[in-house]
Design an enzyme around this catalytic site. Sequence first.
Site, PDB file in Angstrom:
ATOM      1  N   GLY A  32     -18.991  -3.954 -38.040  1.00  0.00           N
ATOM      2  CA  GLY A  32     -17.771  -4.339 -38.737  1.00  0.00           C
ATOM      3  C   GLY A  32     -18.056  -4.830 -40.148  1.00  0.00           C
ATOM      4  O   GLY A  32     -17.316  -4.513 -41.092  1.00  0.00           O
ATOM      5  N   THR A  33     -19.117  -5.584 -40.302  1.00  0.00           N
ATOM      6  CA  THR A  33     -19.452  -6.141 -41.622  1.00  0.00           C
ATOM      7  C   THR A  33     -19.683  -5.027 -42.636  1.00  0.00           C
ATOM      8  O   THR A  33     -19.145  -5.064 -43.749  1.00  0.00           O
ATOM      9  CB  THR A  33     -20.707  -7.034 -41.507  1.00  0.00           C
ATOM     10  OG1 THR A  33     -20.435  -8.079 -40.569  1.00  0.00           O
ATOM     11  CG2 THR A  33     -21.084  -7.627 -42.850  1.00  0.00           C
ATOM     12  N   ASN A  50      -9.491 -13.732 -36.177  1.00  0.00           N
ATOM     13  CA  ASN A  50     -10.567 -13.972 -35.209  1.00  0.00           C
ATOM     14  C   ASN A  50     -10.687 -15.413 -34.722  1.00  0.00           C
ATOM     15  O   ASN A  50     -11.201 -15.652 -33.635  1.00  0.00           O
ATOM     16  CB  ASN A  50     -11.909 -13.507 -35.791  1.00  0.00           C
ATOM     17  CG  ASN A  50     -12.169 -14.039 -37.176  1.00  0.00           C
ATOM     18  OD1 ASN A  50     -11.454 -13.703 -38.118  1.00  0.00           O
ATOM     19  ND2 ASN A  50     -13.157 -14.882 -37.317  1.00  0.00           N
ATOM     20  N   GLN A  79     -10.899  -7.507 -34.137  1.00  0.00           N
ATOM     21  CA  GLN A  79     -10.477  -8.346 -33.010  1.00  0.00           C
ATOM     22  C   GLN A  79      -9.313  -7.750 -32.215  1.00  0.00           C
ATOM     23  O   GLN A  79      -9.129  -8.087 -31.051  1.00  0.00           O
ATOM     24  CB  GLN A  79     -10.074  -9.743 -33.499  1.00  0.00           C
ATOM     25  CG  GLN A  79     -11.237 -10.587 -33.970  1.00  0.00           C
ATOM     26  CD  GLN A  79     -12.179 -11.006 -32.854  1.00  0.00           C
ATOM     27  OE1 GLN A  79     -11.811 -11.083 -31.689  1.00  0.00           O
ATOM     28  NE2 GLN A  79     -13.429 -11.261 -33.198  1.00  0.00           N
ATOM     29  N   SER A 120     -15.381  -2.464 -34.710  1.00  0.00           N
ATOM     30  CA  SER A 120     -16.766  -2.759 -34.340  1.00  0.00           C
ATOM     31  C   SER A 120     -16.947  -2.607 -32.835  1.00  0.00           C
ATOM     32  O   SER A 120     -16.044  -2.907 -32.055  1.00  0.00           O
ATOM     33  CB  SER A 120     -17.121  -4.178 -34.784  1.00  0.00           C
ATOM     34  OG  SER A 120     -18.408  -4.532 -34.323  1.00  0.00           O
ATOM     35  N   HIS A 172     -19.383  -4.078 -30.686  1.00  0.00           N
ATOM     36  CA  HIS A 172     -19.844  -5.136 -29.775  1.00  0.00           C
ATOM     37  C   HIS A 172     -18.760  -6.152 -29.412  1.00  0.00           C
ATOM     38  O   HIS A 172     -18.992  -7.030 -28.587  1.00  0.00           O
ATOM     39  CB  HIS A 172     -21.094  -5.835 -30.323  1.00  0.00           C
ATOM     40  CG  HIS A 172     -20.869  -6.785 -31.454  1.00  0.00           C
ATOM     41  ND1 HIS A 172     -20.821  -8.143 -31.278  1.00  0.00           N
ATOM     42  CD2 HIS A 172     -20.687  -6.570 -32.771  1.00  0.00           C
ATOM     43  CE1 HIS A 172     -20.646  -8.725 -32.458  1.00  0.00           C
ATOM     44  NE2 HIS A 172     -20.551  -7.789 -33.380  1.00  0.00           N
ATOM     45  N   THR A 229     -29.730   8.493 -40.793  1.00  0.00           N
ATOM     46  CA  THR A 229     -29.668   9.144 -39.480  1.00  0.00           C
ATOM     47  C   THR A 229     -28.800   8.322 -38.548  1.00  0.00           C
ATOM     48  O   THR A 229     -28.957   7.109 -38.457  1.00  0.00           O
ATOM     49  CB  THR A 229     -31.088   9.314 -38.906  1.00  0.00           C
ATOM     50  OG1 THR A 229     -31.843  10.075 -39.844  1.00  0.00           O
ATOM     51  CG2 THR A 229     -31.054  10.017 -37.552  1.00  0.00           C
ATOM     52  N   CYS A 243     -19.801 -18.123 -37.007  1.00  0.00           N
ATOM     53  CA  CYS A 243     -20.549 -18.190 -38.260  1.00  0.00           C
ATOM     54  C   CYS A 243     -20.477 -19.579 -38.877  1.00  0.00           C
ATOM     55  O   CYS A 243     -21.394 -20.003 -39.561  1.00  0.00           O
ATOM     56  CB  CYS A 243     -20.004 -17.182 -39.268  1.00  0.00           C
ATOM     57  SG  CYS A 243     -19.559 -15.618 -38.540  1.00  0.00           S
TER      58      CYS A 243
END
Length: 392
Positions: A78-79, A158, A186, A206, A208, A244, A332
């Site tokens: 996502g970042t 989030n 989210q 994202s 995960h 790749t 974070c």
Amino acid sequence: MNTHSNARRLVYLDHSATTPVRAEVLAAMLPYFADKFGNPSSIHSWGREARVAVDAAREQIASAIGANPQEIIFTSGGTEADNLAIRGVAQSLKDKGNHLITSQIEHHAVLNTFQDLAKQGFKVTYVPCDEYGMIDPDDVRKAITDETILISIMHGQNEVGTIQPVEEIGKIARERNIIFHSDAVQSLGKIPVNVDAMGVDLLTISSHKIYGPKGVGALYVRKGTKIKPQVTGGIHERRLRAGTENVPGIVGFGEACRLAQQEMPEESKRLRELRDRLINGILNTIPDTVLNGHPEKRLPHNANISVKYVEGEAILLNLDLFGIGASSGSACTSGSLEPSHVLLAMKIPHETAHGSLRMTLGRSNTKEDIDYVLEVLPPIVEKLRAMSVFGN
Ligand SMILES: *Cc1c(COP(=O)(O)O)cnc(C)c1O
């Protein structure tokens, strides 16, 4: 985990930080580490096998958000997708204008990217939010100037879970012919995410956060949207992101997307019920607690509650001893004692913001988990308040 000295069960309530890879996803990924190890760019059978797998995942992901497969650009998460969207538009349209619009309550992946662009000479407007963490589309409209080239407003917040009025903001952006990006990390898998309904040109997702592996994500890029690549090299991903492909990761992300899409109606309903049991249980049994975020327009798995007269960090450490994993603010920002930028933007008083607790539910959580939290939390708060310098 011998630190859980008092734990009678383990309850993970931090699904907005990350989720475990689910068994079906892991099973789908495994062949692509060693057996089917080809490089999707190779023309031989090994390469073609990997290419087919990447393309199948691209279709699964596109289908989950109502996009065309060619509009999906795989990234490292996502970042990176946020960076590619924001820097990519700013650099590609800098001759058209130098004004960018975002909000005060974005994820750091968005906020710090805009702060960097501001240092490079772009003008950035950070629109505020109300006490529920909701952005007013009118504030976005008023912020637009002739120089505006990008609007970036997230979908599901989030920390406090508030669902933003992206459809209305999308309409405004379209009327003014301005590129619209939204971070939907989210909301994906929790509420419907559809690029046309939202009116976005760019959308971040994202893996995960939806039971896929870490280190893989995607940026949706609407056909015709011009962005400048941030990683240069080969001609991968329509020349927008060289390198790749992370084939096992992409395969896992695709499968996670497919399952999330399939199970969303039932699972979101289940999570909403558990979440409300948790929220109401806390508000009804612990005095001086308040819900942060919007009471109705919120992500089904998010509970964010301020416990007045205690430090959120202290509650977290005590919950951990009982085997309960939660967070204060966002992962974070925990570890630093600055109250979260989101709660501050919501104008929540410092002493209330300091006692904020985010619990985000997921697939593993049961009614018994919630009842365990409701049993363990009140005495923890009572103990901490008795020790508190704030008094009560
Ligand atoms: C987790 C998260 C991100 C970052 O995604 P990564 O894949 O961890 O880089 C970005 N935005 C939001 C809203 C998030 O919750």
